[in-house]
Scaffold this active site. Structure first.
Site, short mmCIF file in Angstrom:
data_model
loop_
_atom_site.label_atom_id
_atom_site.label_comp_id
_atom_site.label_asym_id
_atom_site.label_seq_id
_atom_site.Cartn_x
_atom_site.Cartn_y
_atom_site.Cartn_z
N ASN A 56 -0.30 -2.28 10.51
CA ASN A 56 0.11 -2.46 9.12
C ASN A 56 0.98 -3.71 8.98
O ASN A 56 1.71 -4.07 9.90
CB ASN A 56 0.90 -1.24 8.64
CG ASN A 56 1.06 -1.23 7.13
OD1 ASN A 56 0.09 -1.43 6.40
ND2 ASN A 56 2.27 -1.02 6.65
N ARG A 57 0.83 -4.36 7.83
CA ARG A 57 1.63 -5.56 7.54
C ARG A 57 3.11 -5.27 7.78
O ARG A 57 3.80 -6.06 8.41
CB ARG A 57 1.37 -5.95 6.06
CG ARG A 57 2.18 -7.12 5.57
CD ARG A 57 1.77 -7.47 4.16
NE ARG A 57 2.03 -6.39 3.18
CZ ARG A 57 1.76 -6.46 1.90
NH1 ARG A 57 1.19 -7.55 1.41
NH2 ARG A 57 2.02 -5.45 1.09
N THR A 58 3.57 -4.13 7.29
CA THR A 58 4.95 -3.72 7.53
C THR A 58 4.92 -2.74 8.71
O THR A 58 4.54 -1.58 8.55
CB THR A 58 5.53 -3.03 6.28
OG1 THR A 58 5.25 -3.85 5.14
CG2 THR A 58 7.02 -2.80 6.40
N ASN B 182 -6.19 16.15 -2.54
CA ASN B 182 -7.21 15.65 -3.48
C ASN B 182 -8.11 16.77 -3.99
O ASN B 182 -8.97 16.53 -4.82
CB ASN B 182 -8.05 14.53 -2.85
CG ASN B 182 -9.09 15.05 -1.88
OD1 ASN B 182 -8.97 16.15 -1.37
ND2 ASN B 182 -10.11 14.25 -1.62
N TYR C 189 -14.93 0.41 -2.35
CA TYR C 189 -16.33 0.13 -2.64
C TYR C 189 -16.41 -0.64 -3.96
O TYR C 189 -15.44 -0.68 -4.72
CB TYR C 189 -17.18 1.41 -2.71
CG TYR C 189 -16.80 2.32 -3.85
CD1 TYR C 189 -15.83 3.29 -3.69
CD2 TYR C 189 -17.40 2.18 -5.10
CE1 TYR C 189 -15.46 4.10 -4.73
CE2 TYR C 189 -17.03 2.99 -6.16
CZ TYR C 189 -16.06 3.94 -5.97
OH TYR C 189 -15.68 4.73 -7.02
N LYS D 43 -1.88 12.68 -6.47
CA LYS D 43 -2.18 13.38 -5.21
C LYS D 43 -0.92 13.95 -4.55
O LYS D 43 -0.98 14.99 -3.90
CB LYS D 43 -2.91 12.44 -4.24
CG LYS D 43 -4.35 12.14 -4.63
CD LYS D 43 -5.05 11.34 -3.55
CE LYS D 43 -6.46 10.98 -3.94
NZ LYS D 43 -7.19 10.30 -2.85
N ALA E 132 -0.90 1.70 6.27
CA ALA E 132 -0.05 2.85 6.55
C ALA E 132 0.48 3.43 5.24
O ALA E 132 1.57 3.97 5.17
CB ALA E 132 1.11 2.44 7.47
N GLY E 133 -0.35 3.31 4.19
CA GLY E 133 -0.01 3.90 2.90
C GLY E 133 -0.75 5.22 2.73
O GLY E 133 -1.24 5.81 3.71
P1 ATR Z 1 -2.80 3.47 -0.94
O1 ATR Z 1 -2.56 4.81 -1.54
O2 ATR Z 1 -3.99 2.73 -1.50
O3 ATR Z 1 -2.80 3.50 0.55
P2 ATR Z 1 -0.14 2.40 -0.81
O4 ATR Z 1 0.38 3.72 -0.39
O5 ATR Z 1 0.63 1.58 -1.80
O6 ATR Z 1 -1.59 2.56 -1.44
O7 ATR Z 1 -0.41 1.52 0.51
C1 ATR Z 1 -0.99 0.25 0.43
C2 ATR Z 1 -1.30 -0.21 1.85
O8 ATR Z 1 -2.00 -1.45 1.79
C3 ATR Z 1 -0.07 -0.47 2.71
O9 ATR Z 1 -0.39 -0.23 4.05
C4 ATR Z 1 0.16 -1.96 2.46
O10 ATR Z 1 0.90 -2.63 3.45
P3 ATR Z 1 2.53 -2.61 3.40
O11 ATR Z 1 2.95 -1.28 3.92
O12 ATR Z 1 2.93 -3.74 4.29
O13 ATR Z 1 2.90 -2.84 1.98
C5 ATR Z 1 -1.25 -2.45 2.48
N1 ATR Z 1 -1.43 -3.74 1.78
C6 ATR Z 1 -1.43 -3.95 0.45
N2 ATR Z 1 -1.65 -5.25 0.18
C7 ATR Z 1 -1.78 -5.88 1.39
C8 ATR Z 1 -2.03 -7.22 1.79
N3 ATR Z 1 -2.18 -8.19 0.89
N4 ATR Z 1 -2.12 -7.49 3.11
C9 ATR Z 1 -1.98 -6.51 4.03
N5 ATR Z 1 -1.74 -5.20 3.71
C10 ATR Z 1 -1.65 -4.90 2.41
#
Ligand code: ATR
Length: 300
Positions: free
Chosen positions: A159-161, A96, A241, A75, A137-138
């Site tokens: 977001n976790r981070t 997309n 899903y 993407k 926030a990914g």
């Molecule tokens: P995507 O394209 O699916 O969004 P990504 O860009 O890798 O994939 O982003 C993954 C997201 O899921 C991020 O917000 C990530 O949090 P971090 O920024 O802290 O890494 C979040 N995420 C993944 N696993 C997680 C978990 N176990 N608990 C909380 N957040 C999670």
């Protein structure tokens, strides 16, 4: 126009490109859309080598394809390759859907529109003035943030981070500044009330809609959320899903209405179909058929 392509004699061709791609439901969805609307199209799944996305697109463009959908992991490459970008693709920083128009390659992102339409049209939750918590926030969160603000919600990002939530807020506000829609006037002028970062430390009102845009469900990981986060009759929406994620279980236990992302999958496809064909398919029978075929219960 490439010489091998004769628009008078060929069925219009589309494809979804990813790696891997065998699991994709897009060919089935678009075949159902085409049958329902009487559109003469052919839609296939193409597995592109990881280092060969640009070459794959060039080949399809030259062969006279009209457009394609792009999925993981291409993407961002599609975003870079497009020669023109929609506002929502710019905000998502990901594409997309590509539409070939002569030499122009239009890049769009229909994910957010698909989510908003599923929530409002299919699930019956009007978003205007609702308090919405977007978790993540990914890439998935970037894909839906601008269309959510366009739906005139009060958006909090968690977001976790936390640093990445702040970066998404900043990028979203920049996208809003570029946009001239009157609907987002408030968001530009009162950004801290319309778009903000949510911290678990915050005391705050509960939310009407909580959207999980993280990939935590893939590993069955819990997302730490406080009880009391849901307002009465709140909607908990997992963009994933096919599995009952810990987020869905938590939300159900808290009394929220729970939805998975199958409707969004079909709605983002319908938005792409509309971009290409100018016809909006009826998504309800397609969602129902997919649930039956894939045996995904209504709030799996
Ligand atoms: P995507 O394209 O699916 O969004 P990504 O860009 O890798 O994939 O982003 C993954 C997201 O899921 C991020 O917000 C990530 O949090 P971090 O920024 O802290 O890494 C979040 N995420 C993944 N696993 C997680 C978990 N176990 N608990 C909380 N957040 C999670």
């Amino acid at each position: 126009m490439p010489s091998r392509y004769n628009p008078r004699t060929m069925t219009d061709q589309y494809a979804v490109i990813g790696h891997p791609i065998a699991h994709s439901k897009s060919p089935l969805i678009h075949q159902m859309f085409a049958e329902q609307t009487g559109q003469d199209i052919r839609y296939t799944a193409i597995d592109s080598p990881l280092d060969g996305f640009a070459a794959t697109i060039e080949r399809l463009h030259e062969a006279g394809y009209q457009g394609c959908n792009v999925t993981v992991p291409f993407k961002f490459e599609a975003f870079q390759l497009a020669t023109r970008l929609s506002e929502r693709a710019q905000a998502a920083q990901a594409v997309n859907t590509l539409k070939f128009d002569g030499d122009t390659i239009l890049g769009d992102n229909t994910d957010g529109a698909g989510l908003v339409r599923d929530i409002q049209h299919n699930l019956g939750t009007l978003l205007k003035d609702k308090r919405v918590l977007l978790i993540g926030a990914g890439g998935a969160a970037y894909g839906v943030a601008l269309p959510l603000v366009h739906a005139q919600v009060f958006l909090k990002i968690f977001n976790r981070t936390e640093q990445k939530a702040k970066a998404l807020k900043k990028s979203l506000l920049q996208a809003l500044e570029r946009s001239r829609s009157p609907a987002i006037f408030d968001a530009i002028n009162q950004p801290s009330s319309k778009v903000d970062v949510y911290s678990l430390m915050n005391e705050g009102q509960p939310f009407d809609v909580v959207i999980n845009a993280t990939s935590a469900g893939l590993t069955d990981s819990e997302i730490p959320l406080p009880p009391g986060i849901f307002a009465p009759h709140a909607l908990a929406y997992d963009m994933m899903y096919g599995r009952d994620t810990p987020f869905m279980k938590f939300s159900r236990a808290q009394g929220a209405q729970v939805a998975d992302g199958l409707g969004m999958l079909v709605e983002q496809a319908a938005e792409a179909f509309y971009l290409w064909r100018g016809v909006r398919p009826d998504t309800a029978p397609v969602v129902a058929a997919l649930r039956q075929l894939c045996q995904v219960p209504p709030s799996c």
